[in-house]
Design an enzyme around this catalytic site. Structure first.
Site, PDB file in Angstrom:
ATOM      1  CG  ASN A   9      -6.297   7.726  37.669  1.00 43.07           C
ATOM      2  OD1 ASN A   9      -6.703   7.836  38.812  1.00 43.07           O
ATOM      3  ND2 ASN A   9      -5.782   6.598  37.212  1.00 43.07           N
ATOM      4  N   GLY A  11      -7.675   9.090  41.205  1.00 40.02           N
ATOM      5  CA  GLY A  11      -6.699   8.583  42.185  1.00 40.02           C
ATOM      6  C   GLY A  11      -5.372   9.297  42.041  1.00 40.02           C
ATOM      7  CG  ASP A  82       1.933   7.354  30.533  1.00 44.00           C
ATOM      8  OD1 ASP A  82       0.691   7.463  30.450  1.00 44.00           O
ATOM      9  OD2 ASP A  82       2.546   6.334  30.144  1.00 44.00           O
ATOM     10  CB  SER A  83       2.347   6.302  36.352  1.00 42.80           C
ATOM     11  OG  SER A  83       0.961   6.543  36.416  1.00 42.80           O
ATOM     12  CG  ASP A 165      -2.162   1.703  45.160  1.00 41.18           C
ATOM     13  OD1 ASP A 165      -1.071   1.574  44.557  1.00 41.18           O
ATOM     14  OD2 ASP A 165      -2.681   2.805  45.396  1.00 41.18           O
ATOM     15  CE  LYS A 185       0.252   4.960  45.706  1.00 42.50           C
ATOM     16  NZ  LYS A 185      -0.864   4.924  44.763  1.00 42.50           N
TER      17      LYS A 185
HETATM   18  P1  ITT Z   1      -4.373  10.039  32.794  1.00 38.96           P
HETATM   19  O1  ITT Z   1      -3.671   9.556  31.549  1.00 38.96           O
HETATM   20  O2  ITT Z   1      -5.601  10.841  32.497  1.00 38.96           O
HETATM   21  O3  ITT Z   1      -3.453  10.741  33.739  1.00 38.96           O
HETATM   22  P2  ITT Z   1      -4.668   7.192  33.304  1.00 38.96           P
HETATM   23  O4  ITT Z   1      -5.314   6.361  34.386  1.00 38.96           O
HETATM   24  O5  ITT Z   1      -5.035   6.863  31.874  1.00 38.96           O
HETATM   25  O6  ITT Z   1      -4.925   8.747  33.614  1.00 38.96           O
HETATM   26  P3  ITT Z   1      -1.996   6.268  32.780  1.00 38.96           P
HETATM   27  O7  ITT Z   1      -2.243   6.137  31.325  1.00 38.96           O
HETATM   28  O8  ITT Z   1      -0.716   6.897  33.246  1.00 38.96           O
HETATM   29  O9  ITT Z   1      -3.136   7.101  33.499  1.00 38.96           O
HETATM   30  O10 ITT Z   1      -2.163   4.828  33.417  1.00 38.96           O
HETATM   31  C1  ITT Z   1      -1.639   4.562  34.649  1.00 38.96           C
HETATM   32  C2  ITT Z   1      -2.227   3.266  35.174  1.00 38.96           C
HETATM   33  O11 ITT Z   1      -1.223   2.589  35.937  1.00 38.96           O
HETATM   34  C3  ITT Z   1      -3.358   3.586  36.149  1.00 38.96           C
HETATM   35  O12 ITT Z   1      -4.606   3.616  35.497  1.00 38.96           O
HETATM   36  C4  ITT Z   1      -3.224   2.439  37.148  1.00 38.96           C
HETATM   37  O13 ITT Z   1      -3.874   1.299  36.645  1.00 38.96           O
HETATM   38  C5  ITT Z   1      -1.727   2.180  37.172  1.00 38.96           C
HETATM   39  N1  ITT Z   1      -1.072   2.970  38.235  1.00 38.96           N
HETATM   40  C6  ITT Z   1      -0.271   4.068  38.077  1.00 38.96           C
HETATM   41  N2  ITT Z   1       0.100   4.549  39.270  1.00 38.96           N
HETATM   42  C7  ITT Z   1      -0.480   3.762  40.193  1.00 38.96           C
HETATM   43  C8  ITT Z   1      -0.488   3.775  41.595  1.00 38.96           C
HETATM   44  O14 ITT Z   1       0.128   4.718  42.306  1.00 38.96           O
HETATM   45  N3  ITT Z   1      -1.188   2.825  42.227  1.00 38.96           N
HETATM   46  C9  ITT Z   1      -1.835   1.885  41.541  1.00 38.96           C
HETATM   47  N4  ITT Z   1      -1.911   1.803  40.209  1.00 38.96           N
HETATM   48  C10 ITT Z   1      -1.229   2.740  39.528  1.00 38.96           C
END
Ligand code: ITT
Length: 211
Positions: A9, A11, A82-83, A165, A185
């Protein structure tokens, strides 16, 4: 030691890199990303996020890279996170499904706003959560959690950041995450809270390695 940030990702990667640039005073550590790995490893890196918690998925992400790199003789440490967004009125959804809640960011946001339609600000409480994992070349793993509280705005505002965001309103700042500068942020985010602790741990680790 090669410290590898593993995320697909962009971002997230930008934020992780900038937190490391500011806080990551890691003597003897060289920071890189999966982009710097050989093509066959990069292409083979495809963790399946089928865990039932942020922690389990963060573990799966570092473990997937560990399995690809463990035959190499290099000293390395993999870092992934993971977030997601937990919304109280939705029983903490989308949570670990945040990236799969819709086809793209606008789709995910519009689904979220639709689900919360008509709810007052006090009923729109939400938090972002990050679980960051670091795994060394022997498979030892540590986890650090970060959270930030807020609420879901009634409409998107701001152009910065990524993901949810534009609708994540941070009460003490009086703005959404997308209305903040990168630095603003990065000093209050869930990601910062988790990585601040992880970097502190890596620093202690690097001191021990030197002894
Ligand atoms: P990786 O697993 O490759 O790291 P991913 O986008 O699949 O990338 P996640 O499975 O952890 O990552 O999904 C996290 C989602 O949560 C992310 O795609 C956003 O939609 C949201 N998210 C997490 N942190 C965020 C932030 O700081 N601001 C906005 N949205 C966020």
């Amino acid at each position: 030691m090669n410290v590898i940030l593993a995320t697909g990702n962009p971002g997230k990667l930008k934020e992780m890199e900038s937190i490391f640039r500011e806080k990551g005073n890691l003597p003897g550590f060289h920071l890189s990303t999966i982009a710097s790995l050989p093509e066959e490893i990069r292409n083979a890196y495809n963790p399946v996020e089928d865990g039932i918690s942020f922690l389990e998925n963060a573990h799966k992400k570092v473990l997937a890279l560990y399995r690809l790199l463990k035959e190499e003789n290099n000293n390395f440490c993999m870092i992934a996170e993971d977030s997601g967004l937990e919304v109280e009125a939705l029983n903490y959804a989308p949570g670990i499904y945040s990236s799969r809640y819709g086809e793209d960011d606008p789709g995910r946001i519009s689904r979220l706003l639709g689900e919360l339609e008509g709810l007052e600000p006090k009923d729109r409480k939400a938090r972002f959560v990050t679980v960051a994992a670091a795994m060394d070349k022997d498979g030892n793993v540590v986890y650090f959690t970060g959270k930030v509280e807020g609420r879901i705005a009634t409409e998107p505002a701001g152009e910065n950041g990524f993901g949810y965001d534009p609708v994540f309103f941070h009460e003490p700042s009086g703005k959404t995450f997308a209305e903040m500068t990168k630095d603003e942020k990065n000093h209050i985010s869930h990601r910062y809270a988790a990585f601040e602790k992880l970097i502190l741990y890596l620093n202690r680790w690097s001191v021990r390695l030197k002894k």
